[in-house]
Design an enzyme around this catalytic site. Sequence first.
Site, short mmCIF file in Angstrom:
data_model
loop_
_atom_site.label_atom_id
_atom_site.label_comp_id
_atom_site.label_asym_id
_atom_site.label_seq_id
_atom_site.Cartn_x
_atom_site.Cartn_y
_atom_site.Cartn_z
CD GLU A 16 -2.74 -1.29 2.42
OE1 GLU A 16 -3.57 -0.39 2.62
OE2 GLU A 16 -2.58 -2.24 3.20
CE LYS A 138 -8.76 -8.23 5.67
NZ LYS A 138 -7.38 -7.76 5.51
CB ILE A 184 -10.32 -16.14 -0.57
CG1 ILE A 184 -11.29 -17.28 -0.92
CG2 ILE A 184 -9.01 -16.69 -0.05
CD1 ILE A 184 -11.54 -17.43 -2.38
CB SER A 191 -5.68 -1.16 0.27
OG SER A 191 -5.45 0.05 0.95
N GLY A 223 -20.16 -15.39 1.81
CA GLY A 223 -20.67 -14.25 1.07
C GLY A 223 -22.17 -14.09 1.29
CD GLU A 315 -11.51 -5.33 6.54
OE1 GLU A 315 -11.32 -6.54 6.43
OE2 GLU A 315 -10.98 -4.47 5.82
CG ASN A 317 -8.06 0.45 7.61
OD1 ASN A 317 -7.07 0.94 8.12
ND2 ASN A 317 -8.14 0.17 6.33
CB SER A 326 -9.84 8.82 2.15
OG SER A 326 -8.71 8.74 1.32
#
Length: 368
Positions: A16, A138, A184, A191, A223, A315, A317, A326
């Site tokens: 990133e 994660k 996955i 990102s 999903g 999740e 961040n 952003s």
Amino acid sequence: MNKINVALIFGGKSGEHEVSLSSATSIYKFIDKEKYNVFTIGITKEGNWLYYEGDVENIKNGTWEKTANKNVNINLIPTINKNIGIEFENGKFEKIDVLFPALHGPYGEDGSIQGLFEISNIPYVGCGVLSSSVGMDKLICKKVFEQENLPQVKYTYTTKWDFNKNKDKVLEEIEKEISYPIFIKPANLGSSVGISKAKNREDLINGINEALKYDKRIVLEQGIDAREVEVSVLGNEEVYASVPGEIIPAKEFYDYEAKYLNESSKLLIPAKIDNKIIDEIKNMAVKAFKAIDGSGLSRVDFFIEKNTDNIYINEINTMPGFTNISMYPKLWEATGISYSNLIDKLIQLAIKRYTDKCITHLGSCKIE
């Protein structure tokens, strides 16, 4: 009042790197220059630290390295003979008061560099070592959320060693635990790098192999047909959540290309959600932030299942993208905090966290 010296750190060895350059460029442009002296320090993809003083646009386009001053000493390690700060060729020395890491991904928001900052004993923006490492991983983060009874979609995981040793058994176990479609993800990356969606076993094998390029452990998620909603969090002990925003991805899901390369992706701010759901999401975001002992900032991502309105945390961040367009700053802008004021609040939160820690462990300390 004397200006505060802020070292803005960008680049890094992660995938990133380019995202970090954009974040740092925006921060430099919008930080209050009447209040802060800003010193820009870049980390190359090879891990070399260089002082840069030039056109900020060269940071964004990646050409900053060509004119970086290799004769300036950046000292963040306490020694007997050297102070913490930046030492120039002419002997001038600038003490660093606050570190602002605009770093994303491994080595930037996973607790690694935060450990260095702790050793340097300098205030720094963002989460600490523990919360950064937990938020970045994660799999571990999901386990923490489980303990806090935060609802999540069904998931499982595997490792490179297990998959290579007994591929068929691992695939059968995954398909037993969750059904297609399956997402996955590398356990440690941001990102949306290395993420794929599998609709059958062939996709699953290809997706696992792709994710294992980036990490030795991968997370596999059930999903669901859902809206993707995000909330920005700000604070230390007293924590606030922004209005939520919704992502309308240009592709089937919000991968790296949809986030940064495809301009057709849309951000709906604020999201068009019932007030009851908004309150629930905001409360869950604050709970998740506190669960990992967060400080400063985080962006918390959610799914809202379309046919049931069930909310699932996805999740957290701990150092989200930070350009002026952003999601993290845009959500605060919609909540009433401008981009420049947000930068200022984050720096002040860093200083407060540092002084509170000093009072607890050392008796007292201050930023001169």
